[in-house]
Motif scaffolding. Structure first.
Motif, mmCIF file in Angstrom:
data_model
loop_
_atom_site.group_PDB
_atom_site.id
_atom_site.type_symbol
_atom_site.label_atom_id
_atom_site.label_comp_id
_atom_site.label_asym_id
_atom_site.label_seq_id
_atom_site.Cartn_x
_atom_site.Cartn_y
_atom_site.Cartn_z
ATOM 1 N N THR A 5 4.104 -2.457 11.592
ATOM 2 C CA THR A 5 2.792 -3.054 11.798
ATOM 3 C C THR A 5 1.818 -1.948 12.184
ATOM 4 O OG1 THR A 5 1.557 -4.773 12.991
ATOM 5 C CG2 THR A 5 3.182 -3.529 14.251
ATOM 6 N N THR A 6 0.522 -2.221 12.165
ATOM 7 C CA THR A 6 -0.479 -1.258 12.602
ATOM 8 C C THR A 6 -0.727 -1.430 14.095
ATOM 9 O OG1 THR A 6 -2.267 -2.791 12.058
ATOM 10 C CG2 THR A 6 -1.568 -1.256 10.337
ATOM 11 N N GLU A 16 -1.307 2.441 9.208
ATOM 12 C CA GLU A 16 -0.617 1.691 8.174
ATOM 13 C C GLU A 16 0.878 1.679 8.458
ATOM 14 O OE1 GLU A 16 -0.305 3.751 4.304
ATOM 15 O OE2 GLU A 16 -1.543 5.336 5.215
ATOM 16 N N LYS A 17 1.573 0.757 7.834
ATOM 17 C CA LYS A 17 3.017 0.682 8.014
ATOM 18 C C LYS A 17 3.691 1.891 7.388
ATOM 19 C CE LYS A 17 2.859 -4.360 7.466
ATOM 20 N NZ LYS A 17 3.370 -5.502 6.662
ATOM 21 N N GLY A 18 4.915 2.155 7.837
ATOM 22 C CA GLY A 18 5.694 3.208 7.205
ATOM 23 C C GLY A 18 6.298 4.178 8.182
ATOM 24 N N LEU A 19 6.700 5.328 7.644
ATOM 25 C CA LEU A 19 7.401 6.363 8.392
ATOM 26 C C LEU A 19 6.412 7.292 9.081
ATOM 27 C CD1 LEU A 19 10.000 8.090 9.002
ATOM 28 C CD2 LEU A 19 9.602 9.191 6.806
ATOM 29 N N TYR A 20 6.663 7.590 10.365
ATOM 30 C CA TYR A 20 5.832 8.513 11.130
ATOM 31 C C TYR A 20 6.733 9.505 11.867
ATOM 32 C CZ TYR A 20 1.606 5.663 10.545
ATOM 33 O OH TYR A 20 0.534 4.991 10.022
ATOM 34 N N SER A 47 9.259 -0.911 3.053
ATOM 35 C CA SER A 47 9.355 0.424 3.630
ATOM 36 C C SER A 47 10.513 0.461 4.603
ATOM 37 C CB SER A 47 8.050 0.776 4.351
ATOM 38 O OG SER A 47 8.099 2.083 4.861
ATOM 39 N N HIS A 48 11.372 1.459 4.443
ATOM 40 C CA HIS A 48 12.657 1.458 5.138
ATOM 41 C C HIS A 48 12.938 2.847 5.668
ATOM 42 C CE1 HIS A 48 16.854 0.559 5.989
ATOM 43 N NE2 HIS A 48 17.213 1.600 5.274
ATOM 44 N N PHE A 49 13.262 2.959 6.967
ATOM 45 C CA PHE A 49 13.521 4.260 7.578
ATOM 46 C C PHE A 49 14.993 4.606 7.469
ATOM 47 C CE2 PHE A 49 12.979 7.844 10.197
ATOM 48 C CZ PHE A 49 14.040 7.908 11.067
#
Length: 294
Positions: A5-6, A16-20, A47-49
Motif C-alpha cells: 500500500t502507499t 506506490e506499491k512494490g519493492l523498496y 508484486s511479490h518480494f
C-alpha cells in the motif's frame, strides 16, 4: 521490503506499491534512506518480494532471481516467464546503482533441450572485480558456454553442483567450476563464502573427486538413499581447482549446510540443520573422511 500500500514511514513517502530498499542507522535504527529500485518482481500478476542481494564497496546492489511470472527492470523492460511453454526456467543476474537505478542485467544460462535444467540459488557474492554464485545443472549440458561433464555420474538427469564467476563491471560470464562426484547433488541447497578463497558447501550422495586420486568418501555402511553427505570445499578465486575439502558422515537426507561465512582472521563458520546423529565431525584434517568399513 515489500509494500502493498502507499503511505509514509519515518518521514519517507511510499508513493506506490512494490519493492523498496531501506537503510537504517546502525546505532538507533532510524531510517537514513528509502528508495524504490528499478526492479519489480511479479507472481500471478501481483508484486511479490523474493530477493537476496549483496552490496559492493560503492553500495552497488547485486541480486539473482528466477523469473516466476514477470520481472520489470529499468523504465520499460519486462521479462516474462514462458515455462512450461518452452521448458525453460529463466534466471537473471542484476546490478543496480546505490540509488536503485538499473546498471545491467544478464539472463544467465541458456535455453535447454529435452527438459534439462539449470538452476541458480543463493545470493551473489562480490570479491574484487568478480561476482560468484552457486548453481546446479543436469550432467552433459552447456551452462554459460561451458559444458557440465561429470564422468562419474551415470544418469544424465542427475544434478551437478557448480560455482560460477562473472564480471561485476559488465555481468559477462568468466568461469565455471563443477563438482566431480559419483552421486548427485541436491539442486537447491548449499552455501557460498568468499575471502582469499572461494568456499562452497552442498550435499551429495556419492564420493567426491578433488582429483582422480584424491577423494572424499561418504559413510557407506548404510543404505545410500538414507545417507546425506554434507561437505565444504575450498577453491582458488579464479576457480581453477578444488584445493581441499572436509565433510561429515550423517544419516538423514535433510541434514545440510545452509550458511557459510569467514571472519577477519580467516576462520570458516558453517551453519545448517541436522536430522539425525552425527557419525563423525568436521575438523579431523583435510580429506579425512571415513570410508568403507570405517
Amino acid at each position: 521490503i515489500q509494500f502493498h500500500t502507499t503511505g509514509n514511514w519515518g518521514g519517507y513517502t511510499i508513493s506506490e506499491k512494490g519493492l523498496y530498499f531501506v537503510k537504517l542507522n546502525k546505532d538507533n535504527g532510524n531510517i537514513i534512506s528509502l528508495f524504490k529500485p528499478e526492479l519489480d518482481i511479479y507472481n500471478m500478476g501481483v508484486s511479490h518480494f523474493s530477493l537476496l542481494f549483496s552490496f559492493d564497496e560503492d553500495n552497488s546492489i547485486y541480486t539473482s532471481l528466477q523469473v516466476v511470472d514477470t520481472v520489470k527492470l529499468g523504465s520499460n523492460i519486462s521479462i516474462l516467464d514462458t515455462y512450461p511453454i518452452d521448458g525453460y526456467q529463466r534466471y537473471l543476474l542484476i546490478k543496480l546503482s546505490a540509488n536503485g537505478n538499473l546498471i545491467w542485467y544478464k539472463e544467465v544460462g541458456g535455453k535447454p533441450s529435452n527438459y534439462t535444467q539449470r538452476i541458480l540459488y543463493g545470493k551473489p557474492l562480490i570479491k574484487n572485480n568478480k561476482i560468484y554464485i552457486l548453481g546446479a545443472a543436469n550432467n552433459h549440458i552447456s551452462v554459460f558456454g561451458d559444458t557440465i561433464n561429470n564422468p562419474y555420474l551415470g544418469n544424465p538427469y542427475d544434478y551437478v553442483f557448480f560455482v560460477a564467476s562473472f564480471s561485476k563491471t559488465t555481468g559477462d560470464f568468466i568461469k565455471l567450476k563443477h563438482l566431480l562426484s559419483s552421486g548427485y547433488s541436491i539442486a537447491s541447497d548449499g552455501a557460498l563464502a568468499v575471502s582469499d578463497k572461494v568456499y562452497v558447501s552442498n550435499i551429495t550422495l556419492g564420493k567426491i573427486f578433488l582429483s582422480p586420486t584424491d577423494t572424499l568418501k561418504p559413510f557407506t555402511n548404510m543404505d545410500l538413499y538414507e545417507t546425506a553427505f554434507p561437505f565444504i570445499l575450498a577453491l582458488d578465486t579464479n576457480l581453477n581447482q578444488f584445493e581441499w575439502g572436509v565433510s561429515t558422515r550423517v544419516k538423514g537426507d535433510y541434514t545440510k549446510i545452509t550458511a557459510l561465512t569467514v571472519d577477519p582472521a580467516g576462520n570458516i563458520y558453517a551453519g545448517g540443520m541436522v536430522t539425525d546423529s552425527l557419525y563423525d565431525s568436521f575438523g579431523r584434517g583435510y580429506r579425512t573422511m571415513g570410508g568403507e568399513g570405517d
